[in-house]
Scaffold this motif. Sequence first.
Motif, PDB file in Angstrom:
ATOM      1  N   GLN A  82      21.990  -7.522  -7.792  1.00  0.00           N
ATOM      2  CA  GLN A  82      22.552  -7.294  -9.123  1.00  0.00           C
ATOM      3  C   GLN A  82      21.569  -6.553 -10.028  1.00  0.00           C
ATOM      4  O   GLN A  82      21.952  -5.663 -10.770  1.00  0.00           O
ATOM      5  N   MET A 139      21.408  -2.894  -8.954  1.00  0.00           N
ATOM      6  CA  MET A 139      22.604  -2.157  -9.371  1.00  0.00           C
ATOM      7  C   MET A 139      22.575  -1.901 -10.873  1.00  0.00           C
ATOM      8  O   MET A 139      22.896  -0.800 -11.332  1.00  0.00           O
ATOM      9  N   LEU A 191      22.723   1.795 -12.641  1.00  0.00           N
ATOM     10  CA  LEU A 191      23.719   2.166 -13.639  1.00  0.00           C
ATOM     11  C   LEU A 191      23.079   2.472 -14.987  1.00  0.00           C
ATOM     12  O   LEU A 191      23.459   3.436 -15.663  1.00  0.00           O
ATOM     13  N   ARG A 238      30.972   3.698  -3.935  1.00  0.00           N
ATOM     14  CA  ARG A 238      30.287   2.432  -3.676  1.00  0.00           C
ATOM     15  C   ARG A 238      29.348   2.586  -2.475  1.00  0.00           C
ATOM     16  O   ARG A 238      28.266   2.012  -2.444  1.00  0.00           O
ATOM     17  N   SER A 267      30.288  -3.096  -3.905  1.00  0.00           N
ATOM     18  CA  SER A 267      31.638  -3.280  -4.453  1.00  0.00           C
ATOM     19  C   SER A 267      31.775  -4.614  -5.166  1.00  0.00           C
ATOM     20  O   SER A 267      32.383  -4.693  -6.246  1.00  0.00           O
ATOM     21  N   ILE A 299      29.900  -4.397  -8.542  1.00  0.00           N
ATOM     22  CA  ILE A 299      30.662  -3.596  -9.500  1.00  0.00           C
ATOM     23  C   ILE A 299      31.845  -4.411 -10.027  1.00  0.00           C
ATOM     24  O   ILE A 299      32.124  -4.429 -11.234  1.00  0.00           O
ATOM     25  N   LYS A 312      32.512  -5.551 -13.879  1.00  0.00           N
ATOM     26  CA  LYS A 312      33.780  -5.277 -14.565  1.00  0.00           C
ATOM     27  C   LYS A 312      34.335  -6.555 -15.189  1.00  0.00           C
ATOM     28  O   LYS A 312      34.764  -6.550 -16.345  1.00  0.00           O
ATOM     29  N   GLU A 329      36.471   1.136 -15.429  1.00  0.00           N
ATOM     30  CA  GLU A 329      36.631   2.319 -14.598  1.00  0.00           C
ATOM     31  C   GLU A 329      37.924   3.033 -14.969  1.00  0.00           C
ATOM     32  O   GLU A 329      38.951   2.400 -15.213  1.00  0.00           O
ATOM     33  N   LEU A 361      32.976   5.430 -13.710  1.00  0.00           N
ATOM     34  CA  LEU A 361      32.558   4.231 -14.417  1.00  0.00           C
ATOM     35  C   LEU A 361      32.365   4.533 -15.896  1.00  0.00           C
ATOM     36  O   LEU A 361      31.896   5.605 -16.273  1.00  0.00           O
TER      37      LEU A 361
END
Length: 87
Positions: free
Chosen positions: A14, A17, A21, A38, A53, A56, A60, A67, A72
Amino acid sequence: ADLFITKFSTGTSQVRMARLLFEMSKEEHSAWGPNLSREDMGDILGMSTETASRIIADFKRRGLISEKNNKLIFNDLEGLEAITKEK
């Protein structure tokens, strides 16, 4: 190269990621995120496509991103940045 390796290969999935981002949000200079699959994200971060995935989807659900048209949208950059600092 060392900075890239350190940022994107250390920490939990996490955290990695969120770092990706968050860094991409700075590069894009807008609220719109990278046009990466992904699979691409997983490859960059050394994780499976499935893990990318799931993360993400979790981001969300938490309202950090959304998205639209397979792009994104960064809804909460402060929230993403907070995750980047987790241990």
